[in-house]
Structures are given as structure tokens and as C-alpha cells.
Design a protein around this motif. Structure first.
Motif, short mmCIF file in Angstrom:
data_model
loop_
_atom_site.label_atom_id
_atom_site.label_comp_id
_atom_site.label_asym_id
_atom_site.label_seq_id
_atom_site.Cartn_x
_atom_site.Cartn_y
_atom_site.Cartn_z
N LYS A 88 0.82 -1.22 0.00
CA LYS A 88 0.00 0.00 0.00
C LYS A 88 0.85 1.27 0.00
CE LYS A 88 -3.67 2.30 2.55
NZ LYS A 88 -4.57 2.24 3.72
N GLU A 89 1.99 1.22 0.67
CA GLU A 89 2.85 2.41 0.78
C GLU A 89 3.69 2.67 -0.47
OE1 GLU A 89 5.13 2.30 4.35
OE2 GLU A 89 3.37 2.06 5.62
N HIS A 90 3.68 1.77 -1.42
CA HIS A 90 4.48 1.94 -2.63
C HIS A 90 3.64 2.58 -3.73
CE1 HIS A 90 7.36 -1.48 -1.22
NE2 HIS A 90 7.46 -0.39 -0.49
N GLY A 91 3.38 3.87 -3.57
CA GLY A 91 2.53 4.61 -4.50
C GLY A 91 3.05 4.61 -5.93
N LYS A 92 4.36 4.70 -6.12
CA LYS A 92 4.92 4.70 -7.47
C LYS A 92 4.69 3.36 -8.16
CE LYS A 92 8.57 8.12 -6.92
NZ LYS A 92 10.03 8.34 -6.98
N VAL A 93 4.80 2.28 -7.41
CA VAL A 93 4.59 0.95 -7.99
C VAL A 93 3.11 0.78 -8.35
CG1 VAL A 93 4.79 -1.54 -7.61
CG2 VAL A 93 6.56 0.00 -6.74
N ARG A 94 2.23 1.21 -7.44
CA ARG A 94 0.80 1.14 -7.74
C ARG A 94 0.47 1.95 -8.99
NH1 ARG A 94 -0.18 2.81 -2.67
NH2 ARG A 94 -1.63 4.39 -3.42
N ALA A 95 1.04 3.14 -9.10
CA ALA A 95 0.79 3.99 -10.28
C ALA A 95 1.32 3.32 -11.55
CB ALA A 95 1.44 5.35 -10.09
N LEU A 96 2.44 2.64 -11.45
CA LEU A 96 2.98 1.91 -12.60
C LEU A 96 1.98 0.86 -13.06
CD1 LEU A 96 5.58 1.28 -14.38
CD2 LEU A 96 6.02 -0.49 -12.68
N TYR A 97 1.48 0.06 -12.11
CA TYR A 97 0.50 -0.97 -12.46
C TYR A 97 -0.79 -0.36 -13.01
CZ TYR A 97 3.36 -4.63 -10.32
OH TYR A 97 4.36 -5.51 -10.01
N GLU A 98 -1.21 0.75 -12.46
CA GLU A 98 -2.41 1.42 -12.99
C GLU A 98 -2.18 1.83 -14.44
OE1 GLU A 98 -3.00 4.52 -10.11
OE2 GLU A 98 -4.00 3.16 -8.70
N GLY A 99 -0.98 2.29 -14.75
CA GLY A 99 -0.64 2.65 -16.13
C GLY A 99 -0.65 1.44 -17.07
N TRP A 100 -0.53 0.25 -16.50
CA TRP A 100 -0.56 -0.99 -17.27
C TRP A 100 -1.98 -1.56 -17.35
CZ3 TRP A 100 4.11 -4.18 -14.99
CH2 TRP A 100 5.30 -3.50 -15.25
N GLY A 101 -2.96 -0.87 -16.76
CA GLY A 101 -4.35 -1.31 -16.85
C GLY A 101 -4.92 -1.97 -15.61
N TYR A 102 -4.17 -2.01 -14.52
CA TYR A 102 -4.68 -2.58 -13.28
C TYR A 102 -5.53 -1.55 -12.53
CZ TYR A 102 -1.54 -6.59 -13.64
OH TYR A 102 -0.90 -7.73 -14.05
N ARG A 103 -6.48 -2.04 -11.74
CA ARG A 103 -7.28 -1.19 -10.86
C ARG A 103 -7.29 -1.81 -9.47
NH1 ARG A 103 -10.34 -4.47 -13.71
NH2 ARG A 103 -12.17 -5.48 -12.79
N THR A 104 -7.31 -0.98 -8.46
CA THR A 104 -7.36 -1.46 -7.08
C THR A 104 -8.80 -1.84 -6.74
OG1 THR A 104 -5.49 -0.07 -6.44
CG2 THR A 104 -6.94 -0.84 -4.67
N VAL A 105 -8.97 -3.05 -6.17
CA VAL A 105 -10.30 -3.51 -5.80
C VAL A 105 -10.47 -3.60 -4.29
CG1 VAL A 105 -10.69 -4.73 -7.97
CG2 VAL A 105 -9.66 -5.96 -6.02
N CYS A 148 -2.47 -3.63 -1.44
CA CYS A 148 -3.59 -3.30 -2.31
C CYS A 148 -3.78 -4.47 -3.26
CB CYS A 148 -3.31 -2.03 -3.11
SG CYS A 148 -3.26 -0.57 -2.09
N ALA A 149 -5.01 -4.97 -3.36
CA ALA A 149 -5.35 -6.01 -4.33
C ALA A 149 -5.72 -5.31 -5.62
CB ALA A 149 -6.51 -6.86 -3.82
N MET A 150 -5.03 -5.67 -6.68
CA MET A 150 -5.25 -5.05 -7.98
C MET A 150 -5.63 -6.11 -9.01
SD MET A 150 -2.17 -2.23 -8.01
CE MET A 150 -3.01 -1.06 -9.09
#
Length: 181
Positions: free
Chosen positions: A144-161, A174-176
Motif C-alpha cells: 500500500k505504501e508503494h505509490g509509485k509501484v501502484r501507479a505503474l501498475y495502474e498505467g498498465w491497466g490494473y485497478r485497485t479492488v 492493495c489487491a489489484m
């Protein structure tokens, strides 16, 4: 070594585990060197490698640059008996969490050695792994604390559920999810 732009992406499965296990552990050790994360130690990580690779549907892609391992991604489909979604909050609808063994591929690990970070290697390794999958979707857990990694995955089409602490000692994750089809 200066990173090369071309990667040799090699696919491995459950029957290849003995041949790649030490390489997976060695890359992990390098990536997590100096980490104070109690789950980052070699012995703790080896248990995860052994758990995932014991699955007959285990899939792994290792990227090589001139025979040097760059990084890898691996995972396996979620079984009907999975507890993957059990601790996700807020709770997800049964229709979302129902697994068949062929619905959702769980991406357990994706890591790239420091010399190849920022080169697009992680995306190429990821894409090679998920492109070979027949499941409807792919899921992963990210700190959860790795905002840059989450943003990277979001850029690849992942969404947090949702969010989860899947087992004792795990950080809040965060489950993505990303649709594959």
C-alpha cells in the motif's frame, strides 16, 4: 554492465522449477539486499517460491540480457479453494471472487535487478507472462505504501479492488486486477 535494449524472454513452468529455483532466489537476494522487511530474507522468500512453483500450472518468465538474468515474473491460476480474496476489504461480491481454476491468474512476483530498472524490462517481462495466459484476468498484491509501484501498475491497466493483510506479518497490500480478455 550496461543494459541492452533487447531482452531474451524465456518461459518456464512447474517442471522447470529445479533448474530455475536458485536463480529466482539469487535475483531476489540482490533486489532486496539491505531491506529490513522480515519477509525479504532468502529463507522466507524460498517458501513463497516453493509454494507457487508447486502448482502444476505455475508459469514464469525470466528476462535475459546477453545471458545475464535481468528479472522475472511468476504466478499461477487461483484455484476454486483459494483464500486470495478472503481478507480483501471491503469484501468483494461472491460473483467477483468465485474462482474456477481458470478464471484468474495471480501474479505473485515481478522483480527486476537495479541495472535494468527504468529500461522497460519489467513491462516486457510482465507482458510476456500475461500474454501467454488464457485466464480472464490477472491479479496481484502491491504494498500500500508503494505509490509509485501502484501507479505503474495502474498505467498498465490494473485497478485497485481493495486492501488486505493476507497473513500474519504481511504489510498492508492493495489487491489489484486487470482484465486479460
Amino acid at each position: 554492465m550496461t543494459p541492452h535494449t533487447e531482452l531474451d524472454l524465456r518461459h518456464y513452468g512447474h517442471t522447470d522449477t529445479a533448474a530455475i529455483r536458485e536463480l529466482l532466489l539469487d535475483v531476489h537476494d540482490e533486489v532486496y539486499q539491505g531491506s529490513d522487511d522480515p519477509l525479504a530474507g532468502r529463507d522466507a522468500f524460498a517458501k513463497f517460491v516453493d509454494h507457487w512453483s508447486a502448482n502444476k500450472a505455475f508459469a514464469c518468465v525470466i528476462g535475459y540480457d546477453r545471458e545475464q538474468p535481468v528479472g522475472y515474473a511468476y504466478g499461477a491460476p487461483l484455484s476454486p479453494a483459494t483464500t486470495w480474496w478472503a481478507k480483501v476489504a471491503p469484501p468483494l461480491p461472491d460473483a467477483f471472487t468465485a474462482e474456477t481454476g481458470h478464471r484468474t491468474f495471480a501474479l505473485s512476483e515481478l522483480m527486476v535487478r537495479s541495472a535494468w530498472r527504468g529500461t522497460g524490462a519489467s513491462r516486457r517481462i510482465h507482458d510476456a507472462l500475461v500474454a501467454s495466459r488464457s485466464e480472464e484476468r490477472v491479479t496481484l498484491l502491491v504494498h500500500k505504501e508503494h505509490g509509485k509501484v501502484r501507479a505503474l501498475y495502474e498505467g498498465w491497466g490494473y485497478r485497485t479492488v481493495g486492501e488486505a493483510v493476507p497473513f500474519d506479518g504481511a504489510p498492508e497490500l492493495c489487491a489489484m486486477v486487470s482484465d486479460l480478455r
